[in-house]
Design a protein around this motif. Structure first.
Motif, short mmCIF file in Angstrom:
data_model
loop_
_atom_site.label_atom_id
_atom_site.label_comp_id
_atom_site.label_asym_id
_atom_site.label_seq_id
_atom_site.Cartn_x
_atom_site.Cartn_y
_atom_site.Cartn_z
N GLY A 124 10.48 1.28 -0.69
CA GLY A 124 10.00 2.69 -1.44
C GLY A 124 9.41 3.45 -0.26
O GLY A 124 9.39 3.58 0.60
N ASN A 125 8.17 3.91 -1.11
CA ASN A 125 7.16 4.42 -0.30
C ASN A 125 5.96 3.53 -0.26
O ASN A 125 4.73 4.09 0.07
CB ASN A 125 6.75 5.99 -1.19
CG ASN A 125 7.90 6.94 -0.79
OD1 ASN A 125 8.50 6.75 0.12
ND2 ASN A 125 7.98 8.02 -1.67
N HIS A 126 6.16 2.29 -0.08
CA HIS A 126 5.09 1.31 -0.02
C HIS A 126 5.30 0.56 1.35
O HIS A 126 6.38 0.21 1.45
CB HIS A 126 4.86 0.49 -1.19
CG HIS A 126 4.54 1.05 -2.32
ND1 HIS A 126 5.32 1.79 -3.38
CD2 HIS A 126 3.28 0.87 -3.19
CE1 HIS A 126 4.77 2.47 -4.38
NE2 HIS A 126 3.42 1.72 -4.21
N ILE A 127 4.43 0.21 1.98
CA ILE A 127 4.20 -0.51 3.31
C ILE A 127 3.58 -1.80 2.92
O ILE A 127 2.67 -1.96 2.39
CB ILE A 127 3.83 0.01 4.38
CG1 ILE A 127 4.12 -0.43 5.54
CG2 ILE A 127 2.35 0.40 4.28
CD1 ILE A 127 3.83 0.39 7.08
N GLU A 128 4.44 -2.97 3.44
CA GLU A 128 3.58 -4.27 3.35
C GLU A 128 3.01 -4.38 4.27
O GLU A 128 3.35 -4.93 5.39
CB GLU A 128 5.02 -5.33 3.11
CG GLU A 128 5.80 -5.13 1.89
CD GLU A 128 5.35 -5.51 0.55
OE1 GLU A 128 4.25 -6.37 0.60
OE2 GLU A 128 5.79 -5.03 -0.25
N LEU A 129 1.59 -4.45 4.06
CA LEU A 129 0.49 -4.42 5.19
C LEU A 129 0.79 -5.92 5.94
O LEU A 129 0.43 -6.22 7.10
CB LEU A 129 -0.93 -4.12 4.69
CG LEU A 129 -1.10 -2.93 4.31
CD1 LEU A 129 -2.42 -2.59 3.78
CD2 LEU A 129 -0.59 -1.94 5.41
N LEU A 130 0.78 -6.82 4.87
CA LEU A 130 0.73 -8.20 5.65
C LEU A 130 2.11 -8.32 6.68
O LEU A 130 1.99 -9.20 7.58
CB LEU A 130 0.91 -9.34 4.51
CG LEU A 130 0.73 -10.71 4.93
CD1 LEU A 130 -0.53 -11.05 5.69
CD2 LEU A 130 0.64 -11.77 3.72
N LEU A 131 3.15 -7.99 6.30
CA LEU A 131 4.35 -7.98 7.24
C LEU A 131 4.08 -7.13 8.51
O LEU A 131 4.79 -7.59 9.29
CB LEU A 131 5.43 -7.66 6.33
CG LEU A 131 6.08 -8.57 5.08
CD1 LEU A 131 7.15 -7.74 4.60
CD2 LEU A 131 6.55 -9.86 5.92
N VAL A 132 3.49 -6.29 8.09
CA VAL A 132 3.13 -5.30 9.42
C VAL A 132 2.30 -6.10 10.21
O VAL A 132 2.49 -6.19 11.71
CB VAL A 132 2.40 -3.86 8.96
CG1 VAL A 132 2.01 -3.24 10.17
CG2 VAL A 132 3.49 -3.01 8.37
N MET A 172 0.96 -1.28 -0.08
CA MET A 172 0.19 -0.10 0.14
C MET A 172 0.94 1.24 -0.02
O MET A 172 1.82 1.38 0.93
CB MET A 172 -0.75 -0.08 1.27
CG MET A 172 -1.74 1.14 1.40
SD MET A 172 -2.91 1.12 2.94
CE MET A 172 -2.34 2.32 3.62
N PRO A 173 0.57 2.16 -1.00
CA PRO A 173 1.43 3.37 -0.85
C PRO A 173 1.24 4.21 0.40
O PRO A 173 0.27 4.18 1.01
CB PRO A 173 0.96 4.18 -2.33
CG PRO A 173 -0.05 3.43 -2.69
CD PRO A 173 -0.21 2.34 -1.90
N ILE A 174 2.36 4.93 0.84
CA ILE A 174 2.30 5.84 1.87
C ILE A 174 2.95 7.01 1.56
O ILE A 174 3.77 7.04 0.68
CB ILE A 174 2.54 5.10 3.27
CG1 ILE A 174 4.24 4.78 3.23
CG2 ILE A 174 1.88 4.00 3.75
CD1 ILE A 174 4.67 4.27 4.41
N PRO A 175 2.61 8.39 2.21
CA PRO A 175 3.15 9.62 1.98
C PRO A 175 4.83 9.48 2.19
O PRO A 175 5.27 8.60 3.07
CB PRO A 175 2.60 10.56 3.05
CG PRO A 175 1.32 9.77 3.46
CD PRO A 175 1.53 8.50 3.16
N ALA A 176 5.61 9.96 1.41
CA ALA A 176 6.94 10.22 1.43
C ALA A 176 7.38 10.34 2.78
O ALA A 176 8.23 9.93 3.42
CB ALA A 176 7.61 10.92 0.46
N GLU A 177 6.76 11.37 3.60
CA GLU A 177 7.02 11.85 4.84
C GLU A 177 6.87 10.79 5.85
O GLU A 177 7.80 10.53 6.87
CB GLU A 177 6.17 13.11 5.42
CG GLU A 177 6.68 13.88 6.83
CD GLU A 177 8.04 14.07 6.79
OE1 GLU A 177 8.53 13.80 8.06
OE2 GLU A 177 8.72 14.58 5.94
#
Length: 159
Positions: A78-86, A1-6
């Motif tokens: 990058g600017n994506h977070i792996e939701l399953l890993l979280v 899922m993309p997240i803001p760069a900040e």
């Protein structure tokens, strides 16, 4: 899922420092446990070994938490977070804390056996024994911090 760069930058910075702090403290605590294990009262030898092994098991779980479950480079691409890993890391934080409680019960039992044998032989519990107790149980406190701060750092993903 993309997240803001900040937000990705904040996760890398805060998460990286926190993960390194938790993992490094586990390594330092393991070294201190090994050094203080020789200073532990001269109780029954096999029980002293079990006390050292259980204290090192607490440090090993803490090291896994810091270097694996809280590691932001595991969760971010990058600017994506792996939701399953979280989600899995959040679950493993709780499982690690529960595992530590199991090891702590064993540590408490065998530590009491060792200290009781020392007192029965006419010895006394000195300052090094109390330092060992504090160092042996400190990973539980750090794992609790990792649990609450890690779950706040990586909020529940909406899958």
């Amino acid at each position: 899922m993309p997240i803001p760069a900040e937000q990705a930058r904040r996760l890398r910075t805060l998460g990286g420092w926190f993960a390194m702090l938790i993992g490094s403290s586990a390594v330092v605590l393991a070294a201190v446990v090994l050094l203080l294990g020789g200073q532990l009262t001269t109780g029954p030898g096999e029980f002293v070994v079990l006390v050292d092994m259980l204290a090192l098991a607490l440090d090993a779980v803490l090291a896994l938490t810091g270097f694996l479950f809280l590691n932001p480079w595991r969760h971010l691409r990058g600017n994506h977070i792996e939701l399953l890993l979280v989600q899995r890391s959040r679950q493993m934080l709780g499982l690690g804390w529960g595992l530590m409680m199991f090891f702590a019960l064993g540590l408490t039992f065998f530590l009491l056996v060792v200290l009781r044998a020392e007192v029965r032989r006419g010895g006394q519990i000195d300052g090094w024994d109390w330092v060992f107790v504090v160092v042996a149980y400190l990973p539980i406190v750090l794992q609790g911090m990792a649990f609450f701060l890690g779950r706040r750092l990586y909020p529940r993903p909406n899958l």
